[in-house]
Design an enzyme around this catalytic site. Structure first.
Site, PDB file in Angstrom:
ATOM      1  N   GLY A   1     -11.071   3.382   1.512  1.00 37.73           N
ATOM      2  CA  GLY A   1     -10.612   3.702   2.865  1.00 37.73           C
ATOM      3  C   GLY A   1     -11.695   4.423   3.645  1.00 37.73           C
TER       4      GLY A   1
ATOM      5  N   HIS B   1       0.861  -1.200   0.000  1.00 37.85           N
ATOM      6  CA  HIS B   1       0.000   0.000   0.000  1.00 37.85           C
ATOM      7  C   HIS B   1       0.893   1.245   0.000  1.00 37.85           C
ATOM      8  CE1 HIS B   1      -2.849   3.047   1.268  1.00 37.85           C
ATOM      9  NE2 HIS B   1      -3.798   2.241   0.836  1.00 37.85           N
TER      10      HIS B   1
ATOM     11  N   SER C   1     -10.025   7.875  -2.744  1.00 36.99           N
ATOM     12  CA  SER C   1     -11.176   8.780  -2.601  1.00 36.99           C
ATOM     13  C   SER C   1     -12.449   8.251  -3.258  1.00 36.99           C
ATOM     14  CB  SER C   1     -10.851  10.166  -3.160  1.00 36.99           C
ATOM     15  OG  SER C   1      -9.790  10.768  -2.455  1.00 36.99           O
TER      16      SER C   1
ATOM     17  N   GLU D   1      -3.397   2.945  -7.210  1.00 32.55           N
ATOM     18  CA  GLU D   1      -3.730   4.091  -6.352  1.00 32.55           C
ATOM     19  C   GLU D   1      -2.507   4.969  -6.105  1.00 32.55           C
ATOM     20  OE1 GLU D   1      -6.238   4.486  -2.462  1.00 32.55           O
ATOM     21  OE2 GLU D   1      -4.195   4.040  -1.885  1.00 32.55           O
TER      22      GLU D   1
HETATM   23  P1  PGA Z   1      -9.402   6.483   0.712  1.00 31.53           P
HETATM   24  O1  PGA Z   1      -8.262   5.394   0.954  1.00 31.53           O
HETATM   25  O2  PGA Z   1     -10.582   5.743   0.124  1.00 31.53           O
HETATM   26  O3  PGA Z   1      -9.687   7.074   2.042  1.00 31.53           O
HETATM   27  O4  PGA Z   1      -8.850   7.469  -0.267  1.00 31.53           O
HETATM   28  C1  PGA Z   1      -8.091   4.299   0.091  1.00 31.53           C
HETATM   29  C2  PGA Z   1      -6.830   3.565   0.433  1.00 31.53           C
HETATM   30  O5  PGA Z   1      -5.793   4.230   0.639  1.00 31.53           O
HETATM   31  O6  PGA Z   1      -6.817   2.327   0.498  1.00 31.53           O
END
Ligand code: PGA
Length: 218
Positions: free
Chosen positions: A197, A82, A178, A137
């Site tokens: 997240g 991650h 997001s 991501e």
């Molecule tokens: P987020 O995080 O949906 O709060 O942007 C996703 C993640 O980092 O796994």
């Protein structure tokens, strides 16, 4: 479609967590809880995920949680690499490759997180596509205090289709960053799922996201 709730290091109340999701069996829900909460989530309409795994086998590695201990808890999926771990803990792609290998050895499906194709370990290129998952991501796309920093849908579409031409056949590519119940529809037709997240911490919001994603998937 696979929707992964990444609870990160948050203390989510697991009392009556997702007793039903209201979606068909084609949509898999994965709860990637902190290690200490995996016991509390023993059964429900979801599969268990971990957020990390040790690059070491069981043995004298203080503080580590090896893949074999996770599979004993019925953990099916595990995030590796991650962007928060890469950025905040200095995890390298070499380490991510070792973690991916450990997960595979224990029969856990690694979800390899990458901000660019170069961050995907070489091992992924030589592993059958059904044995692992990839998640796109960029670190900057992560929501900050619930703010939407999502990557433009068109850019995600391009990235996912480009990566699929380079990765082993059949590999699923998820998007994270997001994602919420409002924007999930903008992506659902061209990704194989999401890592969520912030929007996975609130059960009402997460259920809305699941419903919206599954009505818009291809
Ligand atoms: P987020 O995080 O949906 O709060 O942007 C996703 C993640 O980092 O796994």
């Amino acid at each position: 479609m696979i929707i992964v709730a990444n609870w990160k290091a948050n203390n989510v109340s697991t009392t009556s967590w997702l007793t039903q999701t209201g979606v068909d069996n084609d949509t898999k829900i994965v709860i990637a809880a902190p290690f200490t909460m995996l016991f509390l989530l023993a059964s429900g309409p979801y599969l268990l995920g971990a957020q990390d795994v040790s690059m070491f086998p069981p043995g004298a590695y203080t503080g580590e949680v090896p893949a074999e201990l996770l599979s004993e808890l019925d953990v099916v999926y595990c995030l590796v690499g991650h962007s928060e771990r890469r950025k905040l803990l200095g995890e390298t792609t070499e380490v991510v490759g070792k973690k991916m290998a450990r997960a595979l050895e224990a029969g856990i499906i690694p979800i390899v997180c990458a901000q660019s194709f170069e961050e995907i370990p070489d091992l992924a290129l030589n592993t059958p596509g059904e044995k692992f998952i990839v998640m796109f991501e960029p670190f900057e796309a992560i929501s900050k205090e619930g703010k939407n920093n999502a990557v433009e849908p068109e850019k995600v579409r391009e990235t996912v289709s480009l990566w699929k031409t380079k990765l082993p056949a059949g590999v699923k590519v998820l998007y994270g960053g997001s994602v919420n119940s409002n924007n999930v529809k903008d992506y659902a037709s061209f990704v194989d799922g999401f890592v969520v997240g912030h929007a996975s911490l609130d059960q009402v919001e997460f259920l809305k996201l699941i419903a919206n994603a599954s009505t818009s998937k291809n």
